[in-house]
Write an enzyme that holds these catalytic residues in place. Sequence first.
Site, PDB file in Angstrom:
ATOM      1  N   TRP A 122      47.762   4.293-128.280  1.00  0.00           N
ATOM      2  CA  TRP A 122      47.715   5.072-127.049  1.00  0.00           C
ATOM      3  C   TRP A 122      46.371   4.869-126.342  1.00  0.00           C
ATOM      4  CZ3 TRP A 122      44.359   9.144-125.724  1.00  0.00           C
ATOM      5  CH2 TRP A 122      44.678   9.804-124.531  1.00  0.00           C
ATOM      6  N   HIS A 123      45.314   4.705-127.167  1.00  0.00           N
ATOM      7  CA  HIS A 123      43.989   4.545-126.564  1.00  0.00           C
ATOM      8  C   HIS A 123      43.850   3.222-125.825  1.00  0.00           C
ATOM      9  CE1 HIS A 123      42.747   8.014-128.972  1.00  0.00           C
ATOM     10  NE2 HIS A 123      41.774   8.112-128.094  1.00  0.00           N
ATOM     11  N   GLY A 124      44.599   2.217-126.232  1.00  0.00           N
ATOM     12  CA  GLY A 124      44.484   0.951-125.521  1.00  0.00           C
ATOM     13  C   GLY A 124      45.386  -0.097-126.111  1.00  0.00           C
TER      14      GLY A 124
END
Lengths: 471, 512
Positions: free
Chosen positions: A322-324
Site C-alpha cells: 500500500w505504501h508503494g
Amino acid sequence: MVFSSNIFLLFFLPVFFLCYFITPVRYRNYPLLLFSIIFYSYGAPDFVLILLLATVLNFYIVKAMLKATTEKKKKLFCALSVVVSLSLLLYYKYANFFVENINAFLHVCNHSSISWRPVLLPIGISFFTFQSITYTIDMYRATAKPNEKLTDYVLYIIMFPQLIAGPIVRYNTVAEELVSRKYVTTQQLAGAYRFIIGLSKKVLISNTLAKIADEAFTMNVSELSTPTAWIGMLAYTLQIYFDFSGYSDMAIGLGRIMGFHFPENFDNPYTSKSISEFWRRWHITLGAFMREYLYIPLGGNRVSKRRTYLNLWIVFLLSGFWHGASYNFILWGAFHGFFLVLDRLFMLDFLKRIGKIPAVILTFFVVNLGWVLFRADGLSNALGFYQALFHFSGALQISLDGESICTLIVALILSFITLAKFGEKMCNTLYAEVYTTKQSIMLFIFIVLLLVLSVGSLSVSDFNPFIYFRF
Amino acid sequence: MKWRDNILEKILLTILVVILVIPITNVVPFRSLHGVVSEREKPMFTLSGFKDGSYQKDLEKYINMTYNGREAAVRIYNQFIWTFFHKTNVENIVIGKENWLFEPQHVEDYYQSRMYKYTDDFVAMKKKLTTNAKRLFFVQEILKEYGKTIFVMIEPGKERFYSQYLPENTYTKEKGVVASDYYAYLFDSLHVNCFNTLRWFEQIQDSVSFPLFPQTGTHWSNIAATYVLDSLIRYMEFVGNVNMQNVVIDSIYTAKIKEPDADLEELLNIEFPIASTKMKYANLRLLPDSAAERPRLITIGDSYFWNLSYQIPLKNIFSGYPYWYYNKTIYFDKDYNSTDDINLVEQIMNSDFIMLSYCTAQIYDLGNSFISRALVNLCYDDEYVASIIEKIQKSMLTDSSWKASLQKKAEAQNVPLEQILRTDAEYVLYNDLDKYFPEIASDTVPKLRNKRINEILEIQENYKDVPKLASIIHSIYLFPSWLQSIKEKADTSALTFEDFVRREALWVYENR
C-alpha cells in the site's frame, strides 16, 4: 499544495477560514466542500473529476446496497463498491509496477514488451480508497447510520485536512460531526496550536533531517562509510516520523478548528518495547484499518497459530505494498510481518525479560533497519546500505553543521521524551485543551514563534520534501 | 454561554487570526531586506500550465517571494539560525572565527583554490595571466603615444590581513596560482603601471591605528579607503605627470558604522548587530589649488571603487569618472548604461586615465575582456573588426548544432537571435585573438592603428576650446532614447553613427 507551504498557510487557509466562519453554522459544509475541491484540483487537476465521479458513484452503490432486500444482493453491491474504489487504486498506483514486471518477464522469455505510457500517481489516492472502503463496509455491517446527503458524503471523502495524508478517518468517527458540530474556543485554540506544532515538526525538524538523510541515501553505496550510513539511517528514521506525525498533527489541528475530532495517528512510536507495540503507535489509523477490514476478515487470531502468522504476514505484505508499488515496500512489509510473527513466537517474552530500556533500544534498532528498505532507491541500494552499516570502516562523509547536530539531538529527545515521567507530563500539558492563564500566554508566545520561524524557513528555502505525499 | 467565558482564549485566537491575515493585506509596512532580491513576475494563468502543474509551481515561488511580512519572517528566522547554530542561508558569506565574515571567493584565494574557478590547469592559468599582462603592456604603450595613461590598482583582500579569523577545516591549502601575486610579478617585469595597494597595506598594517577591513564588511574600511584615495591621486600625478587636486585628512573620529563597513552583515538580514556598531572615520578636505587639473578617469573593476567614491565628491577631482563595473555596466552619477552601447575607442580617447581596479579575488579576470577589446580596437579599423565578427557569425550559422544552441540560448534569455549571435561571436573573437589578429600575437607593440583615433584626435584638436565636448558625448551615450534617435538619423544618412553623435554634442554645446 501541501500544508507546509506558504501558499497554503498565508493564502489558502486565511481565505478559507474567512469564508468558513462567515457562513452560517448549518451551511458550513458547503464552503468546506468547495475549498476541498479547490485544494484537490490544485494538486491533481486531471484527477479531480474522476475522484468526484467515483465518489458519487460509490454513494449511489452504497445507497442501493442499503435498499437491497436480499443478503446476496447486498454483498454484490458491497463488492461492487469496493471494486470501484480499489480499481482506481490498482490502476493509478500499481499499473506501472505490474506492466514493468510483465515486461521484465516477457523480456526473459524473449517476447516483445507491452507498450505502455506510465500513469501518473494522483495525490491522496490511497487515503481516498481507504475512506471509501470504510464507508461501504461500515454501511454493510450497519455499524453507522448512512449519510443521506450526497454533499456530506463527498465532503467526508475529500475533506482537505485529511485527504492527502490521512489520518484515515472511519466514517462512524465523524458521522455525527458531518451533520452538526460544536465550536468551542478552547478546542479551536488547541487545534491551532496543534496545527502549528505539526507545521514546525515538519519544517524545522523534518526538513533539516531530510538534508542529512538525502545526502547519505544518494551516495554511491559502494563508497558509503559506516558512520555515514548510521547517521543517514538515523536521520531518515527521525525525518519520517516528524514528517508524517507533523502532517497528522496539522490535519488533526485543522479538523479541531472546524469542530471535527479526527483520530490520533501517532503515539510516540519510537518508545515502543516491541514491533507489535510499534504498530499500535505508528500510523494508528492504518493499523486499525488493516485490523478491521483485512486481518479480522481473514480470521484474525481466532484461527490456528500457523494461520494467524500467515494472516499477519499477508496484512503486513499488503500494508507494505500500500505504501508503494515497489519490491522495497513489499519487503519492508514482510520485514515487519516477520518481526510480528517473532513477537508471537518468543520475542515478546524475551523483550519483557530484558527490561524496558533495552527493549525500546532493540525495537528502535529494528525499526531503523526497516526504514532503510523504505528509503533506499531499489533493492540493490538497500543491500549496499546494509553492508555499509556493518562493514565498520571509513570516516563520516557528511559535514554536519550545528543546525544538523542540534536538530538530530532535539529530534531524538522528543522521540523518547515520554519514556520519562516529566516528558509525559510535558506532552500532556502541550496537547491539553485547558491551560492556566500563565500557561496559555507562555504557550501562545512559543506557538507564534514557531509559526514565524516555520514561515521564515519556508521563505528562504525551496527544500520542502513531503514523504507521505506520494502515498 | 457568556461572551466573557474563555475570554483569554478568544483574544489569543483572534491574535493568531490577525497574524495569519497580515500576509494577504498590506496594512503593516515592513523594513525591506538587504541584498539582491530576484524580481518575480506574477505567473499568467493558463489551463495547460495549471494541468501540468507549472502554473502552481510558479505561483508558489511568486508568493514565497512577495507576501507581505516576508521581510520580518525571514529576518526572525535568520536571527534564529544565526544565534543558535551560527549559520546563515546567504550563499555568498563565509562565517569565520569570532563572527568575522568573509566572501567565499576571498577565502578560496587565500587557500589558493580560486584559480580553479577559471581553469583546471596550473600552467594554463600562468599563461593566461602572462598573455593578459603582455596585452595590457601593449595597450599602455599605444595609449602613451596619445598622452593617455592606463594603470592597474591591485586592491587588497581581507583574507590576507585577517587570516587568523578564517574558518578552519572548510578549505585545504592547494598549490595554485594566486593571481594578485603573479600579476604583481609580471607587471614589475613588464613595466606595466601598477599601484599595488595590497603591497602597501602589507607594509602599513602594523603601524596604522585603524582597521584596514571591517569585521563584517568585505571591502576596505571607509577610513582605509580615505588613505587609498589620497595615495591614488598622488600615484596618478606621478604616473600621468599631471598636477591634480589633492586631499588632506583633517581628523579621525569614531562614529556609528557607515555604509559599506558592514555590507556582509547587512546581507545576513538579522535583527541584532553582530559586531561593534562604531568605526573610525576621517574628515577629508580638498587642498585649494587653482592650477590643479581635473583629468577624466575611466575605472574598470569591482565594487571596491564605490568606497572611494563615498569619501569626497569625485567631481572635485575628476572632470568625469565613469565606472565600468566589471566592464559590463557603466555608472556615472545616477545614470547607468551598458558597455555594449559605447564606442570603445571614442571613450578611451576622450579620457586621460584608465584604471583597472581589481581585488585579490577578482583579479583573475583582470579587465573582464577590456584589455583585449581595447588592444584590437586601438590597432584595427572598426570595419575590419566588424568584418571578422561577421565571418565568425556566418560560420556559427552554418554549423547547425551551433545555430540550434544559439536559438535555445536566445529563447532562454528572451532576446533576439541577432543579439546572442553578436555576443557569442565577440566572445569567440576575443578569446582567440592571436588567430584573428596575428600582429597582436607578436612580442612587440603592434604598429597598426585604428584610423578612427586620428579622426577623434582631429575633432578634439578642432574643438580644444570646447573642453565640455567629451563629457557631452559621454552624456549622450548614457541615454538610450537619445542614442536611438541618433541611430535612426544615421541609418538614413551617409554619415556614420559616431559622426552624428559628435554633431549632436556640438549642437548641444553651441545651443545650450
